[in-house]
Design an enzyme around this catalytic site. Structure first.
Site, PDB file in Angstrom:
ATOM      1  N   ARG A  68     -27.685  67.566  25.068  1.00 51.59           N
ATOM      2  CA  ARG A  68     -28.209  66.640  24.051  1.00 51.59           C
ATOM      3  C   ARG A  68     -29.729  66.679  23.972  1.00 51.59           C
ATOM      4  NH1 ARG A  68     -23.492  64.283  26.018  1.00 51.59           N
ATOM      5  NH2 ARG A  68     -24.656  63.424  27.770  1.00 51.59           N
ATOM      6  N   GLU A  76     -23.548  62.689  43.091  1.00 53.71           N
ATOM      7  CA  GLU A  76     -22.872  61.737  43.991  1.00 53.71           C
ATOM      8  C   GLU A  76     -21.984  62.512  44.975  1.00 53.71           C
ATOM      9  OE1 GLU A  76     -20.822  58.848  41.739  1.00 53.71           O
ATOM     10  OE2 GLU A  76     -20.341  57.612  43.492  1.00 53.71           O
TER      11      GLU A  76
END
Ligand code: AMP
Length: 184
Positions: A67, A104
């Site tokens: 994006r 993560e």
């Protein structure tokens, strides 16, 4: 237009759709396709970015896949300067340099062509753009990559900052950060 007033910010925020539990449960996804599909919102945003950056000494805009390509390439053409894509591994065809960063669970990587910032200047100035900063891991790796590629990242710019995740704090240690919209 250098700063947006509250009405403009509210208008832009309202043009962005939030999709709950995408791509996985617990994530509140900020969908900028609805901003792109609103010509008034898209042009307000891009004209604001143009006025913020048009008098700066910037040689390249680097956009983060995917994006960041949309906003970065639009702004580069509005400013009449060069655009460089920063991509996920294995997507760029020529010789690349890369920078790893932690997720993560596990690690990810960003890449740029080795000659992406080669121009008449010794150390060209680069503005980094992405749609959104969350934990800041991707953008921090991208800033490091730009500097590793022989350029100078003058600022990291985001349409949306998820402020409560504090991602901007880490990036501010290595480059200035500008976010058009902040979500607390
Ligand atoms: P981060 O490295 O955690 O700052 O993640 C930033 C990247 O993940 C950006 O390229 C965003 O497009 C995407 N991203 C992360 N969280 C969201 C979210 N809540 N909504 C939309 N995009 C997100």
């Amino acid at each position: 237009m250098k700063t947006l007033d509250k009405n403009d910010k509210d208008f832009l925020l309202a043009s962005i759709r939030t999709v709950e539990d995408f791509p996985k449960p617990g994530i509140s996804f900020k969908d900028i396709t609805t901003l792109l599909g609103n010509e008034k919102a898209y042009s307000l945003l891009m004209n604001h970015l143009k006025s913020r950056y048009e008098n700066r000494d910037i040689d390249y805009i680097a956009g983060i896949e995917s994006r960041g390509f949309i906003f970065g390439a639009s702004l580069a053409t509005m400013l009449g300067i060069k655009f460089v894509p920063i991509r996920k591994p294995g997507k760029l065809p020529y010789t690349t340099i890369s920078e790893k960063y932690s997720l993560e669970y596990g690690i990810d990587e960003v890449e740029v062509h080795i000659d992406a910032f080669k121009c008449e200047k010794d150390k060209p100035n680069v503005l980094l753009i992405d749609d959104l900063i969350a934990t800041g891991g991707t953008a921090k790796a991208a800033v490091t990559l730009i500097n590793k590629a022989g350029a100078n990242c003058i600022e990291a710019c985001f349409v949306i900052n998820l402020k409560f995740l504090n991602g901007d704090k880490e990036i501010k240690k290595i480059t200035p950060v500008y976010s058009v919209l902040e979500i607390n």
